[in-house]
Design a protein around this motif. Structure first.
Motif, PDB file in Angstrom:
ATOM      1  N   SER A 113      14.504  27.745  55.202  1.00 58.26           N
ATOM      2  CA  SER A 113      15.247  28.073  54.068  1.00 58.26           C
ATOM      3  C   SER A 113      14.750  29.124  53.004  1.00 58.26           C
ATOM      4  O   SER A 113      15.481  29.572  52.605  1.00 58.26           O
ATOM      5  CB  SER A 113      15.518  26.764  53.218  1.00 58.26           C
ATOM      6  OG  SER A 113      14.234  26.308  52.773  1.00 58.26           O
ATOM      7  N   ASN A 116      15.903  32.293  54.853  1.00 56.96           N
ATOM      8  CA  ASN A 116      17.216  32.494  54.779  1.00 56.96           C
ATOM      9  C   ASN A 116      17.509  33.060  53.086  1.00 56.96           C
ATOM     10  O   ASN A 116      18.248  33.860  53.029  1.00 56.96           O
ATOM     11  CB  ASN A 116      17.809  31.043  54.823  1.00 56.96           C
ATOM     12  CG  ASN A 116      18.092  31.056  56.385  1.00 56.96           C
ATOM     13  OD1 ASN A 116      18.033  31.928  57.279  1.00 56.96           O
ATOM     14  ND2 ASN A 116      18.369  29.825  56.826  1.00 56.96           N
ATOM     15  N   LYS A 117      16.739  32.381  52.207  1.00 56.52           N
ATOM     16  CA  LYS A 117      17.084  32.886  50.845  1.00 56.52           C
ATOM     17  C   LYS A 117      16.398  34.226  50.605  1.00 56.52           C
ATOM     18  O   LYS A 117      17.505  34.870  50.153  1.00 56.52           O
ATOM     19  CB  LYS A 117      16.399  31.782  49.961  1.00 56.52           C
ATOM     20  CG  LYS A 117      17.003  32.102  48.349  1.00 56.52           C
ATOM     21  CD  LYS A 117      18.207  31.946  48.220  1.00 56.52           C
ATOM     22  CE  LYS A 117      18.817  32.155  46.776  1.00 56.52           C
ATOM     23  NZ  LYS A 117      19.924  31.968  46.487  1.00 56.52           N
ATOM     24  N   GLU A 120      18.990  36.478  52.040  1.00 56.05           N
ATOM     25  CA  GLU A 120      20.200  36.537  51.382  1.00 56.05           C
ATOM     26  C   GLU A 120      20.255  37.454  50.375  1.00 56.05           C
ATOM     27  O   GLU A 120      20.986  38.295  50.167  1.00 56.05           O
ATOM     28  CB  GLU A 120      20.697  35.323  50.967  1.00 56.05           C
ATOM     29  CG  GLU A 120      22.028  34.974  50.134  1.00 56.05           C
ATOM     30  CD  GLU A 120      22.252  33.783  49.462  1.00 56.05           C
ATOM     31  OE1 GLU A 120      22.820  33.549  48.588  1.00 56.05           O
ATOM     32  OE2 GLU A 120      21.607  32.722  50.240  1.00 56.05           O
TER      33      GLU A 120
END
Length: 160
Positions: A113, A116-117, A120
């Motif tokens: 996570s 991914n953040k 992003e």
């Protein structure tokens, strides 16, 4: 625009600018509980202009403080992006976990996570993603007439 002449109105505007509800701001300003009066005062043009001014002043102060902190800490876009890449590397187990002295512990930890953040945020900064919204409007005709087999087939084979 200077502070409002009526001290209670100024307090009311200040509280609205902080994000309080009209009723909360009304009571904080010293008025008695009165939802209708709170709404009436909350829609007053002079009050609304003062709230907008207060919010604008605060936004400008925040902008200046951020600018000052950015300069003092030497934070720029390149620095932020480098740290995001560092987060991706660590989260993807590309770098070892370090102890308090900066020595590798021999441990690698996957944090999907976090990776991914960071990816992003990097992708958004680089313009790699497009925000997509879909507005789907379904229109139903209401009638007493039954559907023909073709009409029924059309409604059940096309996406809505």
């Amino acid at each position: 625009m200077p502070a409002l002449a009526n001290n209670r109105h100024e307090i009311f505007a200040q509280e609205l600018a902080k994000g309080k509800s009209q009723v909360e701001a009304y009571e904080t300003a010293g008025f008695k509980n009165g939802q209708k009066n709170a709404h009436r005062l909350g829609t007053d043009e002079g009050i609304l202009r003062r709230v907008a001014e207060i919010q604008s002043e605060r936004a400008e102060m925040d902008r200046k403080a951020t600018e000052k902190a950015t300069e003092a800490l030497a934070i720029d876009k390149q620095w932020v992006m480098a740290r995001l890449v560092e987060n991706v590397d660590r989260a993807m187990q590309a770098e070892a976990v370090l102890d308090n002295e900066g020595k590798p512990t021999g441990e690698y930890k996957y944090q999907g996570s976090v990776a991914n953040k960071a990816l992003e945020l990097l992708g958004k900064e680089l313009g790699m993603f497009i925000e997509r919204t879909e507005n789907v409007h379904v229109v139903h005709d209401i009638t007493d007439e039954p559907l023909s087999p073709d009409q029924w087939a059309d409604q059940h084979t096309t996406p809505h």
